[in-house]
Motif scaffolding. Structure first.
Motif: not given
Lengths: 345, 175
Positions: A7-13, A15-22, A93-95
């Motif tokens: 779940i933590v890993r999912g949350l990090v992914i 967040t990265v995705f959302a921040v990229t889009l924002l 942006s994933a890596v």
């Protein structure tokens, strides 16, 4: 235990995705504001205070336009084109390590979408796939001008990929690892790569401009003197996706430039202050985003300052200047590393 | 988990490889071929060979297939399809014979392989073998000569390509 870490890993992914889009969304506003500032005017300021709702208004406008597909176009590939452009832009942006590790209850959580030991190659691979969105879109439009635009864009992208790859190899020789986190740690231990690799840094930034199709390399668009390019036939949100993927690419390239050459989440002398590890991580994240915002601003600054190249100038710069310089940089780096090891050990 | 992934990827690989052959539009064929390379890269990841997986994508999907797509997009497909119908029976015969020979070679090579000998040590497989460091050490110690020969071959091919593309004196200049 297994589930919570998942779940933590999912949350990090997420967040990265959302921040990229924002950030990409607000880059569109920032671009127009900065254009306004550089041209001594206000820029968009009607939608919300200081025009803060402008990206939303743009998106609504694009979504409500007529969804048009030309009758001669290859329908499926016409839709696949912009989707691929968006997909490849979002994948890279994933890596990127956006920060050091948080330690919560003794567990270490790296601020990074996926931790792979070949992060640098992964980014390079995704970049090399980015060209498909443009080519497929241009071909599927079934329009000679779109096809020529697609070819123009694709030849630019694959030409500058070569010099980019070779400037990356010099960084990898210094760090001795393909892992982006290791590259950042190497810079923390020594100095930032911009000091050790000034030529490589300039080559990489130039190629990043070309890969993002930004001025002075925006010949794929070039709407004033050549026909619009690969997206001539596109309208509504499909055109929006093409244009938006450019902003995502700009964010990702800024992040990669900051990570490879400007120390990533490293803040010099921060570890000597003896702060809590989590606070250090937060400061690191803030520092990295500061660097990223600077480079996004730099991208826009250049766009509104320099005129675009002519096509033969673009090709000459890529093949006859940047690639030989990148090879020279490789040789110098190799010689430098050998000399360093010879005289210090 | 890895089993199911393998069968899924194998299914995608075979299906897209078949579609390369069966689709009528050459551009679709190229796109299916790219999909095939991706699913093969997925297999490499399951085998813990991340480096090979990414290099496969960079070289094949990212570089070679882009050039394929380039050439095919420039050709006028409708006339090409008509030409295919009129194509000489002799060429078709030559195609059948050469691919038949290739098939014979592949089958005869596969028949000689002792499967049991290869499956037994697979349990003791070193999971780190596909990592960049180990691959590099292997290449520059045990396989140094083939590796260097391959690089010589690449240089020869590059020189040949430049020579073919270079305009000779008296030819019209494009710029």
């Amino acid at each position: 235990m297994e589930l919570t870490s998942l779940i933590v890993r999912g949350l990090v992914i997420f967040t990265v995705f959302a921040v990229t889009l924002l950030i990409a969304t607000y880059s569109t506003l920032a671009e127009r504001k900065i254009a306004g500032f550089l041209q001594d005017r206000l820029g968009p300021d009607r939608a919300g205070p200081f025009g803060i709702l402008q990206p939303l208004a743009d998106a609504v406008k694009l979504f409500f336009k007529e969804e048009f597909i030309p009758s001669h176009a290859n329908k499926w590939l016409f839709i696949v084109g912009p989707s691929l452009a968006m997909l490849t832009a979002l994948m890279s942006s994933a890596v990127i390590p956006f920060g050091n590790e948080f330690s919560i209850d003794g567990q270490l959580i790296p601020v990074q979408g996926i931790t792979v030991n070949i992060g640098l190659l992964y980014i390079f691979g995704v970049v090399s796939l980015g060209v498909y969105g443009l080519m497929i879109g241009g071909w599927a439009s079934n329009n000679k001008f779109s096809l020529l635009g697609a070819i123009r864009a694709a030849s630019q992208n694959i030409s500058y990929e070569l010099a980019m790859g070779m400037s990356i190899i010099a960084v990898l020789m210094l760090a001795g690892s393909l892992d982006l986190r290791q590259i950042v740690i190497d810079q923390q231990d020594n100095v930032w790569n911009v000091v050790r690799q000034p030529l490589g840094c300039v080559i990489f930034i130039t190629c990043a401009f070309a890969e993002c199709n930004r001025t002075p390399f925006d010949l794929p668009e070039c709407e004033q003197e050549l026909v619009g390019g690969y997206h001539t036939e596109y309208g509504s949100m499909k055109l929006g996706l093409y244009l938006f993927s450019e902003y995502i690419n700009m964010f990702v390239s800024s992040a990669v430039i900051a990570t490879l050459y400007f120390g990533g989440y490293d803040v010099p002398y921060l570890s000597t202050l003896g702060l809590d590890k989590n606070i250090e991580t937060i400061i690191g994240i803030v520092a990295l985003f500061g660097k990223i915002f600077f480079f996004i601003f730099f991208f826009m600054w250049v766009r509104w300052t320099l005129p675009r190249f002519r096509y033969d100038q673009l090709m000459n710069l890529g093949w006859k200047s940047l690639i030989p310089l990148a090879i020279l940089n490789l040789i110098l780096t190799g010689g430098g590393i050998l000399a360093w090891e010879h005289f210090t050990k | 988990m890895a089993d199911k992934l393998f069968y899924f990827l194998a299914f995608v690989t075979v299906l897209s490889a078949l579609m390369v052959v069966f689709s009528k539009n050459p551009v679709h064929s190229v796109l299916y071929l790219i999909l095939t390379f991706f699913s093969i890269s997925g297999q490499y990841v399951i085998l813990n060979a991340q480096f090979l997986a990414v290099v496969n994508i960079i070289v094949y999907a990212g570089a070679i297939m882009v050039l394929f797509l380039f050439v095919i997009m420039f050709l006028n497909m409708r006339t090409a399809a008509e030409d295919a119908r009129k194509r000489n029976a002799l060429i078709q015969l030559a195609g059948v014979i050469s691919s038949g020979l290739l098939l014979t070679i592949v089958i005869s090579a596969l028949v000689r392989v002792d499967m049991a000998a290869h499956i037994a040590p697979a349990k003791a497989l070193n999971t780190q073998v596909g990592m960049v460091e180990n691959l590099g050490i292997e290449l520059f110690t045990n396989f140094l000569v083939p590796f260097e020969l391959a690089s010589v071959l690449f240089i020869a091919a590059m020189v040949g390509a430049v020579l073919l593309a270079k305009r000779e004196e008296g030819e019209r200049n494009a710029f």
